[in-house]
Design a protein around this motif. Structure first.
Motif, PDB file in Angstrom:
ATOM      1  N   TYR A 153       0.935  -1.244  -0.054  1.00 52.82           N
ATOM      2  CA  TYR A 153       0.169   0.025   0.078  1.00 52.82           C
ATOM      3  C   TYR A 153       0.907   1.191  -0.030  1.00 52.82           C
ATOM      4  O   TYR A 153       1.706   1.275   0.793  1.00 52.82           O
ATOM      5  N   GLN A 154       0.546   2.229  -0.884  1.00 49.44           N
ATOM      6  CA  GLN A 154       1.309   3.395  -0.954  1.00 49.44           C
ATOM      7  C   GLN A 154       0.543   4.548  -1.200  1.00 49.44           C
ATOM      8  O   GLN A 154      -0.218   4.477  -2.303  1.00 49.44           O
ATOM      9  N   ILE A 155       0.724   5.668  -0.446  1.00 49.90           N
ATOM     10  CA  ILE A 155       0.482   6.926  -1.095  1.00 49.90           C
ATOM     11  C   ILE A 155       1.704   7.704  -1.476  1.00 49.90           C
ATOM     12  O   ILE A 155       2.509   7.894  -0.481  1.00 49.90           O
ATOM     13  N   ILE A 156       1.899   7.893  -2.795  1.00 49.73           N
ATOM     14  CA  ILE A 156       3.204   8.617  -3.042  1.00 49.73           C
ATOM     15  C   ILE A 156       3.071   9.768  -3.912  1.00 49.73           C
ATOM     16  O   ILE A 156       2.232   9.889  -4.829  1.00 49.73           O
ATOM     17  N   PRO A 157       3.957  10.763  -3.676  1.00 50.25           N
ATOM     18  CA  PRO A 157       3.637  12.071  -4.349  1.00 50.25           C
ATOM     19  C   PRO A 157       4.239  11.725  -5.827  1.00 50.25           C
ATOM     20  O   PRO A 157       4.941  11.055  -6.197  1.00 50.25           O
ATOM     21  N   ARG A 158       3.658  12.336  -6.838  1.00 52.99           N
ATOM     22  CA  ARG A 158       3.932  11.988  -8.175  1.00 52.99           C
ATOM     23  C   ARG A 158       5.191  12.420  -8.686  1.00 52.99           C
ATOM     24  O   ARG A 158       6.104  11.784  -9.380  1.00 52.99           O
ATOM     25  N   GLU A 159       6.052  13.523  -7.759  1.00 50.62           N
ATOM     26  CA  GLU A 159       7.312  13.893  -7.937  1.00 50.62           C
ATOM     27  C   GLU A 159       8.081  12.639  -7.690  1.00 50.62           C
ATOM     28  O   GLU A 159       9.105  12.366  -8.361  1.00 50.62           O
TER      29      GLU A 159
ATOM     30  N   GLY B 232      24.826  21.987 -15.636  1.00 49.72           N
ATOM     31  CA  GLY B 232      23.324  22.179 -15.990  1.00 49.72           C
ATOM     32  C   GLY B 232      22.086  21.815 -15.293  1.00 49.72           C
ATOM     33  O   GLY B 232      21.257  22.211 -15.519  1.00 49.72           O
ATOM     34  N   SER B 233      22.611  20.717 -14.625  1.00 52.27           N
ATOM     35  CA  SER B 233      21.380  20.183 -13.840  1.00 52.27           C
ATOM     36  C   SER B 233      21.104  21.153 -12.827  1.00 52.27           C
ATOM     37  O   SER B 233      21.871  21.899 -12.124  1.00 52.27           O
ATOM     38  N   TYR B 234      19.563  21.401 -12.722  1.00 50.18           N
ATOM     39  CA  TYR B 234      19.258  22.610 -11.685  1.00 50.18           C
ATOM     40  C   TYR B 234      18.002  22.033 -10.950  1.00 50.18           C
ATOM     41  O   TYR B 234      17.133  21.047 -11.233  1.00 50.18           O
ATOM     42  N   ARG B 235      17.802  22.461  -9.688  1.00 50.62           N
ATOM     43  CA  ARG B 235      16.414  22.442  -8.999  1.00 50.62           C
ATOM     44  C   ARG B 235      15.969  23.851  -8.779  1.00 50.62           C
ATOM     45  O   ARG B 235      16.703  24.877  -8.451  1.00 50.62           O
ATOM     46  N   THR B 236      14.627  24.219  -8.574  1.00 48.22           N
ATOM     47  CA  THR B 236      14.102  25.318  -8.262  1.00 48.22           C
ATOM     48  C   THR B 236      13.552  25.299  -7.009  1.00 48.22           C
ATOM     49  O   THR B 236      13.185  24.192  -6.545  1.00 48.22           O
ATOM     50  N   LEU B 237      13.568  26.398  -6.414  1.00 43.25           N
ATOM     51  CA  LEU B 237      13.206  26.324  -4.783  1.00 43.25           C
ATOM     52  C   LEU B 237      12.952  27.703  -4.586  1.00 43.25           C
ATOM     53  O   LEU B 237      13.219  28.719  -4.885  1.00 43.25           O
TER      54      LEU B 237
ATOM     55  N   TRP C   2      10.901  26.948 -14.969  1.00 43.62           N
ATOM     56  CA  TRP C   2       9.201  26.813 -14.680  1.00 43.62           C
ATOM     57  C   TRP C   2       9.229  25.231 -13.954  1.00 43.62           C
ATOM     58  O   TRP C   2       8.257  25.071 -13.187  1.00 43.62           O
ATOM     59  N   GLU C   3      10.038  24.266 -14.174  1.00 38.89           N
ATOM     60  CA  GLU C   3      10.108  23.052 -13.563  1.00 38.89           C
ATOM     61  C   GLU C   3      10.895  22.983 -12.365  1.00 38.89           C
ATOM     62  O   GLU C   3      11.500  23.882 -11.800  1.00 38.89           O
ATOM     63  N   ARG C   4      10.450  21.963 -11.665  1.00 41.08           N
ATOM     64  CA  ARG C   4      11.081  21.608 -10.273  1.00 41.08           C
ATOM     65  C   ARG C   4      12.636  21.415 -10.594  1.00 41.08           C
ATOM     66  O   ARG C   4      13.346  21.929  -9.727  1.00 41.08           O
ATOM     67  N   ALA C   5      12.933  20.494 -11.582  1.00 34.93           N
ATOM     68  CA  ALA C   5      14.287  20.169 -11.775  1.00 34.93           C
ATOM     69  C   ALA C   5      14.236  19.732 -13.119  1.00 34.93           C
ATOM     70  O   ALA C   5      13.409  19.606 -13.923  1.00 34.93           O
TER      71      ALA C   5
END
Lengths: 163, 409
Positions: free
Chosen positions: A46-52, B53-58, B91-94
């Motif tokens: 069972y999992q609730i998992i963020p799409r990220e 070039g790899s990035y994350r936005t926060l 605009w993306e998270r990563a």
């Protein structure tokens, strides 16, 4: 679904799948949590998992259980150890679809919306996502796997009850 | 709000006025002096941006930023808003990029935020374009000062922030190094929640050993953190950072559990893998919770390790961004264990959900009438000193002593 796909399928079987989900949501919506683990096999996932996480192969979940015992522990946690504001959660599902039938397992997907109502607050969407399930069709239908992938990026305060 | 009434009450170490949690002017001053002042802010882990070039936005404070690797050993943190019109560039998270190009009018910056190109700067067929006095070098992205410290990326908006190691101080450094020893890290995943309380309440919560076995029945019952254990509270010299540690004891009842109203010996786990830990870090402590003021809590308990980033969103809300991590050489069993142990934490955590819920209730209790009361921080006296007793609020007093100094209150 394609009714000719497998000998265990057909309109009767699809009715059984629909009935399972109706019963499952009813138990959760009515907060009959003690009955919830009985919808699962002993070796369930069972999992609730963020799409990220789901889309990027990160294993972290928001709620996770390997086996029915961990679901029983989750129920005990909610009912006996956790402290949270009183609330009502109601689950809405749509697009119920059998995607595959294989080796006694029915694979099902559906969209999920959970509305939450707190005291002194308007009702609001708590969670929006999709569930990817595997039902064990050997005997009474049970969840062998239920993976709820949440599109909801940021949970409003806390997610207490299962989906 | 009437500013005349916004003075700190007498006996300052023992009282926190409600308005520090609810007043908008105070909040704006916090952004300027704390979040954009001489403080290191948590950005992420070096392994999250592995290749050039790899990035994350926060978000840092209320400012959107990009953390991007610009060379094998350098990471830039630049504001994620175009110098032209303030548009978010990424605009993306990563993701991975060759340069930072704004989608709106294609202004292009290098990975350190230097403006490289402005389309039609000279106009079209001699018409239009930027005036002759336009100097691209005046329109770079705002660059933050960055330090990579044992695999963790920190940034600060101020130029006079001391080195990270001096910033946390020798008392905190040992706790930091216990988790971040230089061993290569691995991201386990993320959880995000918006908590309806003031951002400082989450730092207080993690500096407060007093609540842990009282609010959290789970801790008390399974002996993960409770007053009958060997424990310690340490602070840096300023009082702004703190670390709580403890050594797990067996669960079950004894003299101390009799004083824990939530303790219930009949509560048992059906599957104890939820809390069965393998020792992996140096020292005897089984839990370490470091609050690095103002932006992050670094916490290890059982085999779960997390960076919990605080993103303030006005005086009444903050986002809480959880990055769970492990080590690159974790075997399959340890990977599974970290995911299981994560059930204690996050928006649905057996322990952490209690904190999110109680913080909302603190805010609901005091924010509607912020001039009407004060919070008490008298547990353990008025001193701001390290402690080996959980019945203390010394670390909360320490943070507010520093806060009053920075905020001129």
């Amino acid at each position: 679904m394609n009714p000719a796909a497998d000998s265990i399928t057909g309109p009767v079987q699809f009715d059984a799948v629909r009935a399972l989900y109706a019963d499952y949501m009813e138990v959760l919506d009515d907060e009959r949590l003690a009955e919830w683990p009985d919808f699962f096999t002993e070796d369930c996932h069972y999992q609730i998992i963020p799409r990220e996480n789901y889309d990027n192969q990160f294993q972290l979940c928001t709620i996770q259980a390997d086996g029915k015992k961990m679901l029983l522990d989750r129920v005990q946690g909610i009912m006996r150890t956790q402290r949270f504001a009183p609330r009502r959660c109601r689950r809405f599902y749509s697009g119920l679809k059998v995607t595959k039938i294989e080796a006694g397992q029915i694979h099902v997907r559906q969209n999920i919306l959970v509305m939450q109502t707190l005291i002194d607050e308007p009702s609001q969407v708590l969670l929006c996502g999709a569930a990817y399930d595997q039902l064990d069709a050997q005997g009474a239908l049970r969840f062998k796997q239920r993976i709820v992938v949440t599109d909801t990026d940021t949970i409003d305060n806390a997610l207490i009850f299962p989906v | 709000m009437d500013t005349v009434s916004l003075s700190w009450p007498a006996d300052p170490n023992s009282r926190i006025p409600y308005w520090v949690y609810a007043d908008d002017e105070t909040y704006q001053k916090e952004l300027a002096r704390i979040w954009y002042g001489p403080h290191w802010l948590y950005c992420g882990l070096e392994v999250e941006v592995p290749t050039v070039g790899s990035y994350r936005t926060l978000m840092l404070g209320e400012r959107p930023v990009i953390m991007v690797r610009r060379s094998s050993d350098e990471i830039s943190v630049v504001e994620n808003r175009c110098a032209h019109h303030g548009t978010k560039i990424c605009w993306e998270r990563a993701g991975i990029v060759e340069d930072l190009t704004c989608p709106y009018h294609q202004w292009r910056y290098d990975l350190d935020g230097t403006l490289l190109g402005v389309p039609f700067r000279r106009g079209v067929a001699g018409q239009g374009g930027m005036p002759n006095d336009f100097e691209p070098k005046d329109f770079n992205l705002r660059r933050l000062k960055v330090e990579i410290v044992n695999g963790v990326v920190w940034a600060t908006f101020a130029s006079d922030t001391p080195s990270f190691r001096d910033y946390v101080g020798p008392e905190m450094w040992g706790h930091y190094e216990r988790i971040f020893s230089g061993r290569t890290l691995r991201v386990v995943g993320y959880n995000r929640q918006r908590i309806h309380g003031n951002w400082k309440l989450m730092l207080e919560n993690n500096k407060d050993p007093y609540h842990a076995a009282l609010l959290h029945v789970f801790f008390a019952t399974f002996g993960l953190y409770r007053p009958d254990q060997k424990n310690a509270l340490e602070m840096d010299a300023t009082g702004r950072h703190a670390c709580l540690t403890a050594v797990m004891a067996k669960g079950g009842a004894n003299q101390v559990t009799g004083a824990l109203p939530g303790f219930d010996e009949t509560i048992k786990l059906q599957d104890s893998r939820l809390i069965e830990a393998v020792k992996e870090l140096k020292g005897e402590e089984t839990v370490g919770a470091s609050t690095i003021f103002p932006s992050v809590i670094l916490l290890q308990q059982v085999n779960s390790m997390q960076a919990r980033q605080i993103v303030p969103r006005g005086p009444n809300h903050f986002d809480f961004v959880w990055t769970h991590f492990g080590f690159d050489d974790d075997d399959e069993e340890m990977r599974a264990r970290r995911v299981r142990h994560a059930n204690l934490f996050g928006p649905s955590g057996y322990v952490s959900a209690d904190d999110a819920e109680v913080i909302r209730m603190v805010q609901k209790g005091m924010a509607p009438a912020p001039r009407e009361g004060v919070a008490l921080t008298l547990m353990g006296g008025r001193e701001i000193e390290k402690s080996s007793n959980m019945a203390t609020e010394a670390a909360i007093r320490g943070m507010y002593r520093y806060y009053r100094e920075v905020m001129d209150l």
